[in-house]
Scaffold this motif. Structure first.
Motif, PDB file in Angstrom:
ATOM      1  N   SER A 163      19.961  17.356  20.436  1.00  0.00           N
ATOM      2  CA  SER A 163      21.273  17.326  21.082  1.00  0.00           C
ATOM      3  C   SER A 163      21.204  17.956  22.470  1.00  0.00           C
ATOM      4  O   SER A 163      21.782  17.442  23.432  1.00  0.00           O
ATOM      5  N   VAL A 164      20.479  19.077  22.579  1.00  0.00           N
ATOM      6  CA  VAL A 164      20.378  19.747  23.879  1.00  0.00           C
ATOM      7  C   VAL A 164      19.559  18.912  24.866  1.00  0.00           C
ATOM      8  O   VAL A 164      19.959  18.719  26.026  1.00  0.00           O
ATOM      9  N   LEU A 165      18.414  18.401  24.411  1.00  0.00           N
ATOM     10  CA  LEU A 165      17.523  17.680  25.328  1.00  0.00           C
ATOM     11  C   LEU A 165      18.059  16.294  25.709  1.00  0.00           C
ATOM     12  O   LEU A 165      18.065  15.921  26.881  1.00  0.00           O
ATOM     13  N   ALA A 166      18.496  15.528  24.700  1.00  0.00           N
ATOM     14  CA  ALA A 166      18.872  14.134  24.960  1.00  0.00           C
ATOM     15  C   ALA A 166      20.321  13.977  25.397  1.00  0.00           C
ATOM     16  O   ALA A 166      20.655  13.006  26.080  1.00  0.00           O
ATOM     17  N   ASP A 167      21.203  14.911  25.007  1.00  0.00           N
ATOM     18  CA  ASP A 167      22.617  14.796  25.381  1.00  0.00           C
ATOM     19  C   ASP A 167      22.944  15.518  26.685  1.00  0.00           C
ATOM     20  O   ASP A 167      24.094  15.503  27.129  1.00  0.00           O
ATOM     21  N   SER A 168      21.969  16.199  27.259  1.00  0.00           N
ATOM     22  CA  SER A 168      22.198  16.840  28.554  1.00  0.00           C
ATOM     23  C   SER A 168      22.225  15.783  29.654  1.00  0.00           C
ATOM     24  O   SER A 168      21.519  14.762  29.543  1.00  0.00           O
TER      25      SER A 168
END
Length: 656
Positions: free
Chosen positions: A422-427
């Motif tokens: 979520s942190v890596l791809a949704d940033s």
């Protein structure tokens, strides 16, 4: 006033010079934590925006242009000529030992003649023990019902290795004699060894179509780097004193090369040949994906049918062929070395034995041409029995561990994988890029700055940023699991010889068995999900990392460990305060190799539901209209691997 007082202070004879004023620097972990916290804060306000996601079968203009460019390269006169030449060579050898040569219902030389010739060659180049190993290996190919596929794999491997040596050895000599050549060629070798094999396959598929030419060209591209690197190192590593002595005798460069450097580097060159053969075999199954002849096709067929046992048998035969080549080249090297130094072998007696044994070999070849029993290997039901037994064992193990495995899967997925993705791809892309760049520079230092900027910039330019972040998430989680295993088993093996004796053969098997074989039970256990790809990556990467940690911990001086014990330290203190800190270099190397091995499984993970870049590559191979997106995905994987490698290497060099 203070200065005058300092100067007036008396200095004792022999005292150390006064220390300069030290500047307290902020530890790196504080900077890393600061970047991560800042990333999380900004992410909480911007998540889901500017993620530049290109989902499913969507393509960008860049992908279409790449596809058009690649398609324009294929089908020209040169590639057709190369493909035709390879087809002629492969078909000649297939008619000789593998497939029926019309109008004959069998090959020109039947299985009995092939076994006899191979056994004789094993004795001629090595020892009688190797001859026995070769005979048993060839008989196993037939007994288990894969004679034709095994001979096809043997042909493709030997033809590919021959071409690889013809191309690679001159390059090895060049980089062995010229550091400038090494500077130019080494980055190309890095790229060839970092690029996932499926990406080779895509390019070669576009240029040469499917079948034997694709398998041979792909195998050559993968097998060339080991012979260039290792043979080049051997030639360059010849003692400077020896070179100086030959120079003083007035030898020319060519005389020095062929009479001194190559003979003295012979053992290393044969090691390079050994690694080239094993590299060629390791790509056998992937070559089967484009209808390349050999044992890869039955393994892939078993994977599509979810039949573990049916894939296990040909997979083990590939391992057996690898062991046969490995032991034969090693023994041949040792025998040559022994003969050079006047070993115990009587050359005259050996020549007599070789001459006498040629008679039964010739009889076997003649008989195999006229008797169908000696031409076509007799069939039996052993393969299916072994496959059914393997399936029963696999089912029993899966049923026993399924509840525990599912609990572990949920723990990792909900506790680590989903939040990190979520942190890596949704940033937003700009946030993730800035944060990764900052982390790369903090961890790797200034030396990692330029590679980080170039790699991350190119990944963004290839229009697959979101998929790359998903792959990075899976890579980080898999590497974490690999390092947990590496610490536990590596330290255990280093401190306990019995544990090493039991575990090391299992690690050797894990490194040798083709990845597709153990992918089948993992797929049956976890289904078609990204977690399956992660576990398959862990199985593939853990053996190398465990061995590196074991060797690093074992390399710590026994005197230091003994001194630690004498102070009353507990075992835990001994490990955490002495052995692991002193093996720091090996631990960093194990992490580096774990990351790269995990990344190498990304494309194969695309076959079992991992999605992202692996799926893009597979889809690009299967659908020529999407080749451009597959190429972009392949280069994104390479760039991600180079980014990780350069940062970790720079960190390791700084750590000493």
């Amino acid at each position: 006033m203070t200065t005058a007082a300092t100067l007036a202070r008396p200095v004792e004879p022999g005292a150390a010079p006064p220390e300069g004023r030290r500047t307290r620097r902020v530890p790196r972990w504080v900077w890393v934590a600061l970047v991560c916290v800042t990333w999380l804060v900004v992410w909480s306000f911007t998540r889901g925006h500017d993620t530049v996601q290109v989902s499913g079968t969507d393509q960008t203009d860049l992908h279409r242009r790449l596809g058009d460019f690649a398609n324009g390269l294929g089908g020209n006169g040169f590639t057709r000529a190369v493909a035709d030449a390879i087809n002629v060579i492969i078909e000649f050898f297939q008619n000789l030992i593998s497939t029926p040569a019309p109008p004959r219902p069998a090959p020109q030389v039947g299985w009995l003649g092939v076994v006899a010739v191979a056994t004789w060659v094993g004795y001629a180049i090595a020892t009688w023990r190797i001859a026995v190993l070769v005979a048993v290996s060839f008989l196993a190919f037939g007994v288990f019902g894969f004679w034709q596929d095994s001979m096809d794999l043997l042909i493709v491997t030997l033809v590919s290795v021959f071409i690889a040596v013809v191309i690679g050895f001159p390059l090895a000599v060049w980089i062995g004699l010229s550091r400038r050549a090494a500077t130019v060629i080494t980055p190309v070798l890095d790229m060839l060894q970092t690029m996932p094999t499926f990406v080779y396959l895509m390019f070669v598929f576009i240029l040469f179509g499917i079948g034997a030419p694709n398998a041979v060209v792909c195998t050559v591209a993968y097998a060339v780097p080991p012979i260039v690197r290792i043979a080049g190192f051997g030639i360059r590593d010849v003692s400077a004193t020896t070179i100086e002595a030959t120079n003083s005798l007035g030898q020319t460069t060519a005389q020095r090369l062929w009479k001194v450097q190559v003979p003295m580097a012979r053992k290393t060159i044969i090691l390079g040949l050994n690694q080239t053969i094993l590299a060629a075999l390791s790509i056998a199954i992937i070559a089967g994906y484009v209808n390349g002849p050999g044992l890869g096709k039955p393994v892939l067929s078993a994977l599509t049918q979810n039949d573990f046992g049916a894939g296990l048998v040909p997979g083990l035969l590939i391992v057996l062929m690898g062991i046969m080549f490995d032991r034969t080249t090693t023994a041949a090297s040792e025998r040559t070395e022994s003969a050079t130094r006047g070993g115990h072998d009587d050359p005259r007696r050996r020549r007599i034995v070789l001459g006498v044994t040629l008679v039964p070999v010739a009889v076997a070849v003649w008989y195999s041409r006229y008797s169908l029993d000696a031409a076509n290997f007799p069939t039996n039901g052993l393969t299916r029995s072994v496959a059914n037994g393997a399936n029963d064992v696999a089912d029993a193990v899966i049923n026993a561990v399924e509840p525990l495995a599912n609990s572990f899967k949920n723990l990792v997925s909900y506790g680590l994988l989903n939040p990190l993705q979520s942190v890596l791809a949704d940033s937003p892309w700009w946030l993730a890029l800035a944060a990764l760049l900052a982390l790369g520079v903090i961890i790797g230092g200034r030396r990692a700055a330029l590679p980080s900027v170039v790699c991350l910039g190119l990944i963004f330019a290839l229009d697959l940023w979101n998929d790359t972040m998903i792959v990075l998430t899976m890579t980080l989680v898999a590497t974490l699991l690999v390092m947990v295993l590496a610490f536990v088993f590596g330290v255990w093996m280093a401190r306990n010889r019995r544990a090493d004796l039991v575990i090391r053969p299992l690690l050797d098997a894990g490194q040798t068995i083709p990845a597709f074989v153990y992918l089948i039970p993992v797929l049956a256990l976890f289904g078609s999900t990204r977690f399956t790809a992660i576990i398959a990556s862990v199985v593939y990467a853990a053996p190398a990392a465990i061995k590196l940690v074991c060797d690093g911990v074992r390399g710590v001086s026994p005197a230091v460990v003994e001194a630690c014990c004498s102070t009353g330290s507990t075992t835990w203190q001994e490990i955490t305060k002495v052995q692991l800190p002193m093996a720091r270099g090996s631990l960093v190397l194990a992490t580096n190799q774990g990351l790269l091995y995990v990344l190498a499984m990304v494309v194969i993970g695309g076959l079992v539901g991992a999605g992202a870049l692996g799926y893009d590559v597979i889809y690009g191979i299967a659908h020529i209209d999407y080749a451009g997106k597959g190429i972009a995905a392949g280069f994104s994987i390479v760039l991600l691997g180079i980014f990780i490698d350069r940062v970790v290497r720079a960190a390791a060099e700084r750590a000493g």
